[in-house]
Design a protein around this motif. Structure first.
Motif, short mmCIF file in Angstrom:
data_model
loop_
_atom_site.label_atom_id
_atom_site.label_comp_id
_atom_site.label_asym_id
_atom_site.label_seq_id
_atom_site.Cartn_x
_atom_site.Cartn_y
_atom_site.Cartn_z
N MET A 93 0.85 -1.18 0.00
CA MET A 93 0.00 0.00 0.00
C MET A 93 0.89 1.23 0.00
N SER A 94 0.64 2.14 -0.94
CA SER A 94 1.44 3.36 -0.98
C SER A 94 0.86 4.41 -0.04
N LYS A 95 1.74 5.20 0.51
CA LYS A 95 1.32 6.25 1.43
C LYS A 95 0.80 7.45 0.65
N ILE A 96 -0.17 8.14 1.23
CA ILE A 96 -0.66 9.38 0.67
C ILE A 96 0.15 10.50 1.33
N SER A 97 0.74 11.34 0.53
CA SER A 97 1.56 12.44 1.04
C SER A 97 0.71 13.69 1.23
N VAL A 98 0.92 14.34 2.38
CA VAL A 98 0.32 15.63 2.68
C VAL A 98 1.50 16.55 2.96
N ILE A 99 1.78 17.44 2.01
CA ILE A 99 2.97 18.28 2.07
C ILE A 99 2.53 19.73 2.27
N ARG A 111 11.18 19.08 3.91
CA ARG A 111 11.58 17.67 4.06
C ARG A 111 11.05 16.79 2.94
N ALA A 112 10.36 17.38 1.98
CA ALA A 112 9.71 16.62 0.91
C ALA A 112 10.48 16.71 -0.40
N SER A 113 10.22 15.76 -1.26
CA SER A 113 10.83 15.73 -2.58
C SER A 113 9.73 15.68 -3.63
N ALA A 114 9.76 16.63 -4.55
CA ALA A 114 8.77 16.61 -5.64
C ALA A 114 8.90 15.32 -6.44
N ASP A 115 10.11 14.82 -6.61
CA ASP A 115 10.31 13.57 -7.35
C ASP A 115 9.54 12.42 -6.73
N ALA A 116 9.39 12.41 -5.41
CA ALA A 116 8.68 11.33 -4.73
C ALA A 116 7.20 11.32 -5.10
N LEU A 117 6.68 12.44 -5.58
CA LEU A 117 5.27 12.50 -5.96
C LEU A 117 5.02 12.08 -7.40
N LYS A 118 6.04 11.90 -8.17
CA LYS A 118 5.86 11.57 -9.59
C LYS A 118 5.05 10.30 -9.79
N GLU A 119 5.23 9.32 -8.94
CA GLU A 119 4.50 8.06 -9.07
C GLU A 119 3.17 8.06 -8.33
#
Length: 143
Positions: free
Chosen positions: A1-7, A40-48
């Motif tokens: 299960m992938s995590k939902i990011s709240v940035i 602490r976030a990376s835009a690249d991590a949101l690509k998928e």
């Protein structure tokens, strides 16, 4: 299960409180969540990712925070097409122009706004707004 990011980016803690309430809604709906300050976030991590939330208060003349959040959002607009995105934040003055501009920008980039628009509050998010944030988190989890 992938995590939902709240940035998010927050100066006074109001937008951070909204982010945490959204995260709680995601968790209550049975999904994993990661609530992160934009530094602490990376835009690249949101690509998928197909679903995520971004939060920022109104700054200056109703714009996004310019040193951290604006560059992050600029990166995200390059790959956001077709993704479900929730926008949120607080403001102290004005009438929410910064959110309308942000909504238009994300829609123009092809994002699907969760709830159809951003969730905003004036200053401190009270119980009603925090409840709305929790519901927004549940909506994110259902996608």
């Amino acid at each position: 299960m992938s995590k939902i990011s709240v940035i998010f980016w927050s100066q006074t803690g109001n937008t951070e409180a909204m982010a945490n309430a959204i995260g709680q809604g995601v968790t209550l709906a049975g999904k994993e969540v990661e609530v992160l300050e934009v530094s602490r976030a990376s835009a690249d991590a949101l690509k998928e990712a197909q679903v995520f939330a971004l939060g920022c208060p109104a700054m200056g003349s109703e714009v996004l925070e310019e040193d951290e959040m604006e560059p992050f959002v600029e990166e995200v607009t390059k790959f956001v097409s077709g993704k479900h995105v929730a926008l949120f934040g607080s403001y102290d003055w004005g009438d929410g122009e910064w959110m309308r501009d942000w909504e238009a920008r994300m829609k123009e980039a092809g994002a699907i706004l969760v709830g159809g628009k951003g969730l905003i509050c004036n200053n401190d998010p009270g119980d009603d707004v925090l409840a709305q944030c929790g519901e927004l988190g549940k909506e994110l989890a259902a996608l």
